[in-house]
Design an enzyme around this catalytic site. Structure first.
Site, mmCIF file in Angstrom:
data_model
loop_
_atom_site.group_PDB
_atom_site.id
_atom_site.type_symbol
_atom_site.label_atom_id
_atom_site.label_comp_id
_atom_site.label_asym_id
_atom_site.label_seq_id
_atom_site.Cartn_x
_atom_site.Cartn_y
_atom_site.Cartn_z
ATOM 1 N N HIS A 389 42.994 34.207 25.849
ATOM 2 C CA HIS A 389 42.929 34.272 27.304
ATOM 3 C C HIS A 389 44.205 33.716 27.928
ATOM 4 O O HIS A 389 44.663 32.640 27.538
ATOM 5 C CB HIS A 389 41.720 33.468 27.804
ATOM 6 C CG HIS A 389 41.510 33.566 29.281
ATOM 7 N ND1 HIS A 389 41.358 32.479 30.097
ATOM 8 C CD2 HIS A 389 41.442 34.653 30.099
ATOM 9 C CE1 HIS A 389 41.191 32.877 31.359
ATOM 10 N NE2 HIS A 389 41.241 34.198 31.379
ATOM 11 N N GLU A 391 45.112 33.018 31.689
ATOM 12 C CA GLU A 391 44.946 32.998 33.143
ATOM 13 C C GLU A 391 46.294 32.590 33.727
ATOM 14 O O GLU A 391 46.800 31.513 33.428
ATOM 15 C CB GLU A 391 43.847 32.003 33.556
ATOM 16 C CG GLU A 391 43.695 31.821 35.062
ATOM 17 C CD GLU A 391 43.444 33.125 35.801
ATOM 18 O OE1 GLU A 391 42.407 33.745 35.574
ATOM 19 O OE2 GLU A 391 44.321 33.539 36.611
ATOM 20 N N HIS A 457 42.272 41.174 33.980
ATOM 21 C CA HIS A 457 41.438 40.842 35.144
ATOM 22 C C HIS A 457 42.336 40.663 36.371
ATOM 23 O O HIS A 457 43.510 40.323 36.241
ATOM 24 C CB HIS A 457 40.600 39.592 34.877
ATOM 25 C CG HIS A 457 39.343 39.937 34.138
ATOM 26 N ND1 HIS A 457 38.094 39.552 34.568
ATOM 27 C CD2 HIS A 457 39.155 40.696 33.030
ATOM 28 C CE1 HIS A 457 37.187 40.034 33.729
ATOM 29 N NE2 HIS A 457 37.801 40.727 32.787
ATOM 30 N N GLU A 476 39.357 44.659 34.791
ATOM 31 C CA GLU A 476 38.333 44.332 35.777
ATOM 32 C C GLU A 476 38.549 45.277 36.964
ATOM 33 O O GLU A 476 38.393 46.480 36.825
ATOM 34 C CB GLU A 476 38.446 42.856 36.154
ATOM 35 C CG GLU A 476 37.210 42.330 36.845
ATOM 36 C CD GLU A 476 37.420 40.916 37.360
ATOM 37 O OE1 GLU A 476 36.427 40.192 37.450
ATOM 38 O OE2 GLU A 476 38.551 40.547 37.715
ATOM 39 N N GLU A 482 30.538 38.059 37.274
ATOM 40 C CA GLU A 482 30.871 36.675 37.636
ATOM 41 C C GLU A 482 30.414 36.341 39.061
ATOM 42 O O GLU A 482 30.035 35.206 39.341
ATOM 43 C CB GLU A 482 32.379 36.439 37.484
ATOM 44 C CG GLU A 482 33.239 37.327 38.363
ATOM 45 C CD GLU A 482 34.745 37.020 38.285
ATOM 46 O OE1 GLU A 482 35.112 36.008 37.687
ATOM 47 O OE2 GLU A 482 35.529 37.806 38.849
HETATM 48 C C1 NOJ Z 1 38.504 35.534 37.072
HETATM 49 C C2 NOJ Z 1 38.069 36.415 35.964
HETATM 50 O O1 NOJ Z 1 37.558 37.632 36.455
HETATM 51 C C3 NOJ Z 1 37.042 35.653 35.148
HETATM 52 O O2 NOJ Z 1 36.491 36.488 34.141
HETATM 53 C C4 NOJ Z 1 37.683 34.430 34.573
HETATM 54 O O3 NOJ Z 1 36.715 33.691 33.885
HETATM 55 C C5 NOJ Z 1 38.264 33.557 35.682
HETATM 56 N N1 NOJ Z 1 39.108 34.325 36.535
HETATM 57 C C6 NOJ Z 1 39.062 32.398 35.136
HETATM 58 O O4 NOJ Z 1 40.224 32.853 34.507
HETATM 59 CA CA CA Z 2 37.774 38.539 38.765
#
Ligand code: NOJ
Ligand code: CA
Length: 691
Positions: A389, A391, A457, A476, A482
């Site tokens: 992952h 982010e 995402h 996404e 979520e």
């Molecule tokens: C938004 C993403 O759509 C989600 O899947 C993720 O857990 C969070 N950001 C944190 O990175």
């Molecule tokens: Ca998202």
């Protein structure tokens, strides 16, 4: 994994224009002749196109054109040359909804000349299920595109299923309304609640924009092959039903390009049923064939994740929180559960240093309590794949400076699938602008160089480039599961609209599979301690507004070659319905829509890749659905065992969502099966030959 076979493109029936200077119009027909695209220059030499499907005028004459810094292609144009050719092509995707895809079409290219003797070619491809067109600029210099003039002059007050125009995100609600009823109040309802937004107009849409005409035909407008150009939104004049392309520009520059250059395809998907849109491969067909030779690391799979527990606030992404989810022991627990139940992947979020301020993440330094090497080896020993992952927190500069080392780091430990994320406002950019489109594409290309497959995402909407780079597994680009954890949640018609809108663009990482649908009771609030007024207040919060059978069905209904098994592992223990999730494939050889009404219900049958097994998934929106379907897709001969996971007569999404009846039945080709889904309900069926 099956390799890619390109069967080649056959071109025939060349039609050349002998004395083009006097010509001002031309028409191309789809191979089955049901779609016509008429091109003409009006009295001022401005280019127009019109689309007719059967006898339904889909688009009135609509504007075309491109404005460059040093050249205008708006009016005073003449036709310099034109060609109409038949293209025949059949190809086999690396993964997908089908084993084999036909891409036959008629291609019409029109070379236009402006007053300054500069050239622009407009290329139309007319398929049996829709139209694509793009601009091609010849030359060998740099060029600046200021504006694209493409419009879609719809001919009637279509019913539209839309999310509001926004150059930052598609994480919006869908609204169902006639075009004439699109207004600011509905725009606000659609766009509410996302982290950053920038709408180009008071009434407009992001794409795919799906509509039904008064004659009962279905249209979806989107784009394909988005390379080196901003992503498209549409602005609407609700009085005239005219829409124009709205592209984010930076100081008057829409795109800075190197010639020759082709813009992305503007795409008009067409069908006489809503289901035909779902069955369409038009977006993929307008993309280039696979460019990758090494496919060894690209793995369609289901995956668990240290994820939902964070969204439910049971644990956290950051170490400083004191309840860090991505710790070695917890991840081992997920790996064990995945191995025990045959789930291939385990995603781990919050594993790296930098979580806290949503910037300055470090993608090569795990937190102290996350032993990545030990975990990677442990996963490998159990036949499980770790999913990484990244982010970025929209700190894109930071990510770009680390991409090589970050991908190399994962490759070194044997991680070959990475989810990326772009939460927040990107400094001085829009998520949809040319710079960001290039960045998203670069993650895919660079990923392929490091044997990394990508799941983006907060992306720009997919445009089919996964055909060219099948290491782009999913993305996404919608309000996913979520939102059910921490917002007012998704409404009852959301899922059953996504199938006909966002999912038409490409694979969708929605993250289905929640079994504990009323987690409010135990987690976010102590529901029992709330007063009746508070219960009423929180009724719409912190829960999933579907039944359990609906969650199962999403694995068939929503298309993605990677599908999350999103709930906490403990919520699957001793749940007979979990068997369906364990068995359902993510890669298919055939797809048939059995019944569909946008925003109401959809029922889809898919055949597993290299297998004789079929799976059927159906979901309902805010109204129940009842009907039957014919098993005419089965092979005539063998007996099959159908295992049916259905809502019961007592199931209801709000009071009794987990009531799910599991029954078995012997079926054959030609039999029919009943379907009964409550509001927010669903049905999931596996149909496998008996040996
Ligand atoms: C938004 C993403 O759509 C989600 O899947 C993720 O857990 C969070 N950001 C944190 O990175
Ligand atoms: Ca998202």
């Amino acid at each position: 994994m099956k390799n890619f076979f390109q069967t080649g493109i056959l071109i025939s029936g060349l039609l050349l224009c002998m004395s083009c200077d006097h010509k001002t119009e031309t028409t191309a027909y789809s191979p089955d002749k049901n779609i016509s695209v008429h091109f003409n220059l009006d009295k001022e030499g401005a280019p127009l196109y019109q689309v007719i499907y059967h006898n339904d005028t889909i688009l009135q004459p609509s504007p075309l054109g491109l404005l460059l810094q040093n050249a205008d292609f708006e009016k005073d144009l003449t036709i310099a040359d034109m060609h109409i050719i038949d293209r025949q092509e059949t190809w086999n995707p690396v993964w997908g909804q089908y084993d084999e895809i036909n891409a036959d079409c008629t291609e019409m290219s029109i070379d236009l000349k402006n007053k300054n003797k500069q050239f622009l070619t407009i290329v139309f491809r007319v398929f049996d299920n829709g139209v694509g067109f793009r601009y091609v600029l010849p030359g060998d210099t740099d060029a600046v595109i200021r504006q694209e003039l493409t419009g879609f002059n719809l001919s009637s007050d279509n019913m539209a299923y839309w999310n509001g125009s926004d150059w930052e995100t598609d994480e919006h609600f869908y609204i169902e309304s006639k075009l004439s009823e699109v207004d600011q109040a509905k725009m606000e309802r659609s766009i509410s609640g996302s982290y950053s937004q920038s709408s180009p107009c008071k009434t407009g849409f992001n794409t795919p924009l799906t509509m039904e005409t008064p004659a009962g035909n279905f249209i979806s407008i989107h784009e394909a092959a988005l390379w080196n150009y901003p992503a498209m939104s549409l602005c609407l004049d609700p009085q005239s039903y005219r829409m124009n392309v709205a592209l984010p520009d930076m100081n008057g520059v829409t795109a800075q390009v190197q010639l020759p250059f082709s813009t992305p395809w503007r795409v008009i998907m067409l069908g006489s049923t809503a289901g035909e849109l779902i069955e369409s491969s038009l977006i993929l067909n307008l993309n280039e064939p696979n460019k990758l030779t090494d496919l060894s690391y690209i793995t369609p799979m289901k995956y668990l994740g240290v994820w939902w527990e964070m969204h439910l606030k049971l644990s956290d992404w950051s170490l400083e929180s004191g309840k860090h989810g991505a710790n070695t022991d917890n991840v081992k627990r997920y790996i064990d559960f995945a191995a025990e139940h045959g789930i291939k992947g385990v995603l781990v979020e919050g594993w790296n240093k930098g979580w806290g301020e949503w910037k300055d993440y470090i993608f090569t330094q795990p937190y102290e309590d996350f032993d990545i090497v030990q975990l990677a080896n442990y996963a490998k020993s159990k036949g499980v794949l770790l999913i990484g992952h990244h982010e970025t927190g929209a700190d894109v500069k930071n990510y770009i400076s680390q991409m090589d080392s970050a991908y190399q780091f994962y490759k070194n430990v044997g991680i070959h699938t990475v989810k990326t994320g772009y939460v927040g406002k990107i400094a001085n950019q829009y998520h949809f602008d040319q710079f960001m489109v290039n960045h998203f594409n670069e993650t895919v290309i660079k990923g392929s160089q490091y044997q990394i497959a990508i799941n983006i995402h907060e992306p720009v909407h997919p445009t089919g480039i996964c055909r060219t780079y099948p290491n782009l597994l999913s993305g996404e680009g919608m309000r996913g599961q979520e939102y059910n954890a921490w917002s007012e949640g998704n409404d009852l018609n959301h899922d059953v609209t996504l199938s006909f809108t966002r999912n038409l663009a490409g694979p969708m990482d929605y993250t289905p599979g929640i079994f504990d649908l009323q987690f409010l009771n135990t987690i976010n609030k102590d529901y029992k301690k709330l007063t009746p007024a508070q219960k009423e207040e929180y009724k719409w919060q912190y829960r999933v507004r579907t039944t359990l059978a609906h969650q199962l069905a999403l694995y068939v209904v929503f298309y993605s070659p990677i599908q999350m098994v999103a709930d906490l592992p403990e919520n699957y223990v001793d749940q007979p319905a979990f068997d369906f999730i364990k068995e359902v494939p993510v890669d298919w050889s055939d797809t048939k829509v059995l019944s569909a009404k946008i925003g109401r219900h959809v029922l889809i049958a898919r055949k597993g890749k290299a297998s004789q097994d079929w799976y059927v998934g159906g979901i309902a929106g805010e109204k129940p659905f009842q009907g039957t379907f014919l098993l005419d897709f089965l092979e005539d001969g063998p007996e099959y065992e159908a295992v049916i996971y259905a809502d019961t007569k007592d199931t209801s999404w709000d009071k009794n969502p987990t009531a799910c009846m599991i029954s078995k039945q012997i079926v054959r080709y030609g039999d029919s099966l009943p379907v009964k889904m409550v509001a927010g309900g669903g049905i999931a069926i596996s149909i496998r030959p008996r040996f």
